[in-house]
Scaffold this motif. Structure first.
Motif, PDB file in Angstrom:
ATOM      1  N   GLN A 148       0.848  -1.199   0.000  1.00 12.82           N
ATOM      2  CA  GLN A 148       0.000   0.000   0.000  1.00 12.82           C
ATOM      3  C   GLN A 148       0.884   1.251   0.000  1.00 12.82           C
ATOM      4  N   VAL A 149       0.566   2.189  -0.885  1.00 13.46           N
ATOM      5  CA  VAL A 149       1.334   3.433  -0.952  1.00 13.46           C
ATOM      6  C   VAL A 149       0.837   4.373   0.144  1.00 13.46           C
ATOM      7  N   VAL A 150       1.713   4.737   1.077  1.00 14.22           N
ATOM      8  CA  VAL A 150       1.321   5.585   2.204  1.00 14.22           C
ATOM      9  C   VAL A 150       1.763   7.039   2.016  1.00 14.22           C
ATOM     10  N   ALA A 151       2.690   7.283   1.106  1.00 17.28           N
ATOM     11  CA  ALA A 151       3.115   8.669   0.820  1.00 17.28           C
ATOM     12  C   ALA A 151       3.725   8.728  -0.574  1.00 17.28           C
ATOM     13  N   THR A 152       3.552   9.877  -1.207  1.00 18.49           N
ATOM     14  CA  THR A 152       4.203  10.110  -2.501  1.00 18.49           C
ATOM     15  C   THR A 152       4.870  11.486  -2.458  1.00 18.49           C
ATOM     16  N   ALA A 153       5.818  11.687  -3.327  1.00 18.61           N
ATOM     17  CA  ALA A 153       6.463  13.006  -3.423  1.00 18.61           C
ATOM     18  C   ALA A 153       6.768  13.318  -4.878  1.00 18.61           C
ATOM     19  N   ASP A 154       6.560  14.566  -5.241  1.00 17.20           N
ATOM     20  CA  ASP A 154       6.970  15.085  -6.546  1.00 17.20           C
ATOM     21  C   ASP A 154       7.932  16.221  -6.290  1.00 17.20           C
ATOM     22  N   ALA A 155       9.000  16.236  -7.051  1.00  8.54           N
ATOM     23  CA  ALA A 155      10.018  17.255  -6.803  1.00  8.54           C
ATOM     24  C   ALA A 155      10.534  17.849  -8.097  1.00  8.54           C
ATOM     25  N   LEU A 156      10.920  19.099  -7.979  1.00 10.49           N
ATOM     26  CA  LEU A 156      11.659  19.786  -9.038  1.00 10.49           C
ATOM     27  C   LEU A 156      13.067  20.014  -8.512  1.00 10.49           C
ATOM     28  N   PHE A 157      14.042  19.415  -9.155  1.00 10.08           N
ATOM     29  CA  PHE A 157      15.449  19.655  -8.851  1.00 10.08           C
ATOM     30  C   PHE A 157      16.048  20.480  -9.987  1.00 10.08           C
ATOM     31  N   ILE A 158      16.984  21.326  -9.628  1.00  2.00           N
ATOM     32  CA  ILE A 158      17.670  22.159 -10.620  1.00  2.00           C
ATOM     33  C   ILE A 158      19.150  21.764 -10.643  1.00  2.00           C
ATOM     34  N   VAL A 159      19.635  21.483 -11.835  1.00  2.00           N
ATOM     35  CA  VAL A 159      21.045  21.128 -12.003  1.00  2.00           C
ATOM     36  C   VAL A 159      21.922  22.331 -11.655  1.00  2.00           C
ATOM     37  N   VAL A 160      22.948  22.089 -10.861  1.00  2.00           N
ATOM     38  CA  VAL A 160      23.898  23.147 -10.491  1.00  2.00           C
ATOM     39  C   VAL A 160      25.317  22.651 -10.765  1.00  2.00           C
ATOM     40  N   GLY A 161      26.243  23.578 -10.750  1.00  2.00           N
ATOM     41  CA  GLY A 161      27.659  23.229 -10.892  1.00  2.00           C
ATOM     42  C   GLY A 161      28.321  23.126  -9.532  1.00  2.00           C
ATOM     43  N   PRO A 162      29.562  22.649  -9.494  1.00  2.00           N
ATOM     44  CA  PRO A 162      30.284  22.504  -8.227  1.00  2.00           C
ATOM     45  C   PRO A 162      30.321  23.791  -7.404  1.00  2.00           C
ATOM     46  N   ALA A 163      30.341  24.939  -8.076  1.00  2.00           N
ATOM     47  CA  ALA A 163      30.449  26.212  -7.344  1.00  2.00           C
ATOM     48  C   ALA A 163      29.251  26.447  -6.421  1.00  2.00           C
ATOM     49  N   HIS A 164      28.117  25.825  -6.712  1.00  2.00           N
ATOM     50  CA  HIS A 164      26.954  25.966  -5.825  1.00  2.00           C
ATOM     51  C   HIS A 164      27.329  25.515  -4.421  1.00  2.00           C
ATOM     52  N   PHE A 165      28.190  24.492  -4.335  1.00  2.00           N
ATOM     53  CA  PHE A 165      28.564  23.936  -3.040  1.00  2.00           C
ATOM     54  C   PHE A 165      29.855  24.546  -2.515  1.00  2.00           C
ATOM     55  N   THR A 166      30.808  24.786  -3.411  1.00  2.00           N
ATOM     56  CA  THR A 166      32.112  25.261  -2.936  1.00  2.00           C
ATOM     57  C   THR A 166      32.018  26.639  -2.302  1.00  2.00           C
ATOM     58  N   SER A 167      31.089  27.468  -2.775  1.00  2.00           N
ATOM     59  CA  SER A 167      31.004  28.821  -2.227  1.00  2.00           C
ATOM     60  C   SER A 167      30.448  28.826  -0.809  1.00  2.00           C
ATOM     61  N   ARG A 168      29.856  27.691  -0.359  1.00  2.00           N
ATOM     62  CA  ARG A 168      29.339  27.597   1.016  1.00  2.00           C
ATOM     63  C   ARG A 168      30.188  26.669   1.865  1.00  2.00           C
ATOM     64  N   ALA A 169      31.266  26.167   1.333  1.00  2.00           N
ATOM     65  CA  ALA A 169      32.045  25.135   2.028  1.00  2.00           C
ATOM     66  C   ALA A 169      32.553  25.545   3.398  1.00  2.00           C
ATOM     67  N   PRO A 170      32.972  26.811   3.631  1.00  2.00           N
ATOM     68  CA  PRO A 170      33.493  27.153   4.956  1.00  2.00           C
ATOM     69  C   PRO A 170      32.476  26.876   6.059  1.00  2.00           C
ATOM     70  N   VAL A 171      31.201  27.043   5.769  1.00  2.00           N
ATOM     71  CA  VAL A 171      30.178  26.799   6.790  1.00  2.00           C
ATOM     72  C   VAL A 171      30.156  25.316   7.131  1.00  2.00           C
ATOM     73  N   ILE A 172      30.243  24.477   6.087  1.00  2.00           N
ATOM     74  CA  ILE A 172      30.234  23.029   6.307  1.00  2.00           C
ATOM     75  C   ILE A 172      31.450  22.631   7.126  1.00  2.00           C
ATOM     76  N   GLN A 173      32.626  23.169   6.749  1.00  2.00           N
ATOM     77  CA  GLN A 173      33.861  22.773   7.423  1.00  2.00           C
ATOM     78  C   GLN A 173      33.879  23.216   8.877  1.00  2.00           C
ATOM     79  N   ALA A 174      33.301  24.389   9.127  1.00  2.00           N
ATOM     80  CA  ALA A 174      33.357  24.935  10.473  1.00  2.00           C
ATOM     81  C   ALA A 174      32.634  24.034  11.478  1.00  2.00           C
ATOM     82  N   ARG A 175      31.694  23.253  11.012  1.00  2.00           N
ATOM     83  CA  ARG A 175      30.921  22.408  11.914  1.00  2.00           C
ATOM     84  C   ARG A 175      31.608  21.072  12.196  1.00  2.00           C
ATOM     85  N   ARG A 176      32.651  20.764  11.453  1.00  2.00           N
ATOM     86  CA  ARG A 176      33.259  19.428  11.602  1.00  2.00           C
ATOM     87  C   ARG A 176      34.261  19.386  12.740  1.00  2.00           C
TER      88      ARG A 176
END
Ligand SMILES: CCCCCCCC/C=C\CCCCCCCC(=O)SCCNC(=O)CCNC(=O)[C@H](O)C(C)(C)COP(=O)(O)OP(=O)(O)OC[C@H]1O[C@@H](n2cnc3c(N)ncnc32)[C@H](O)[C@@H]1OP(=O)(O)O
Length: 176
Positions: free
Chosen positions: A148-176
């Motif tokens: 029985q299907v109890v939940a469904t999801a539809d999503a729109l994802f947008i393709v990004v380049g590596p810079a989408h993540f690298t420009s925020r990397a200091p925040v990620i690193q600071a938590r480690r």
């Protein structure tokens, strides 16, 4: 202005380089897919508050067996809707390994058809329905052990380049 075509090298940031390399997965059918990173709320093994989702490639999509526990409770005995949405969003993140693109969630719509119970195994499926330029349409479902299907999801994802993540990397690193 988007960054999908930005292929600037990321070697100046070893953490991001390693992480982006780990995204270059070409999984064969049934292969267990790697977590997005160790601390990922959806799938990271090191995140004590996380869901520790484990997904496999299944044809052109992904499949996962998942159990929500007491950390994810909403109404007594029932998984919180936000927890279910988190897991579905992360499952889409696994589907990206099969699609072969870096992308992020722009829109996520969840239908809660029946309560998702704690300490109960569910089977989750996700796949891409269509692609139009940078726009990826994905769909997922959560099935109980009777199919029985109890939940469904539809999503729109947008393709990004590596810079989408690298420009925020200091925040990620600071938590480690
Ligand atoms: C071999 C490689 C293998 C790779 C495998 C990769 C796997 C892992 C990948 C990644 C790991 C991540 C781990 C997954 C975790 C689960 C996912 C998450 O939690 S993601 C975090 C939450 N999401 C955000 O933080 C996004 C925040 N939003 C943004 O940063 C921007 O809004 C962004 C980048 C998504 C888009 O911004 P813009 O400025 O680049 O693009 P614009 O122009 O606004 O929209 C693009 C197109 O989409 C349409 N669009 C936008 N919203 C729409 C809507 N609601 N309906 C229809 N179309 C829409 C627009 O009209 C436009 O269309 P037109 O290109 O012009 O044709």
């Amino acid at each position: 202005m988007h960054d999908a075509q930005d292929t600037r090298p990321t070697s100046s940031n070893p953490y991001m380089s390693d992480w982006l390399s780990s995204m270059q997965t070409t999984a064969h059918d049934s292969a267990l897919l790697p977590p997005h990173h160790g601390d990922c709320l959806g799938c990271g093994p090191a995140n004590q508050h996380g869901h520790h989702l484990r997904a496999r490639r299944h044809g052109d999509g992904v499949v996962a067996a998942h159990v929500f526990d007491g950390r994810h409770v909403g109404a007594p005995g029932i998984a919180h809707g936000g927890a279910v949405a988190t897991v579905l969003d992360d499952l889409f993140g696994f589907a990206l390994y099969v699609v072969g693109e870096l992308a992020v969630t722009r829109k996520l719509e969840v239908e809660y058809l029946a309560p998702v119970l704690l300490q109960t195994e569910y089977t989750l499926h996700a796949e891409m329905l269509s692609r139009n330029g940078r726009k990826l349409r994905l769909r997922a479902r959560v099935e109980d052990q009777n199919g029985q299907v109890v939940a469904t999801a539809d999503a729109l994802f947008i393709v990004v380049g590596p810079a989408h993540f690298t420009s925020r990397a200091p925040v990620i690193q600071a938590r480690r």
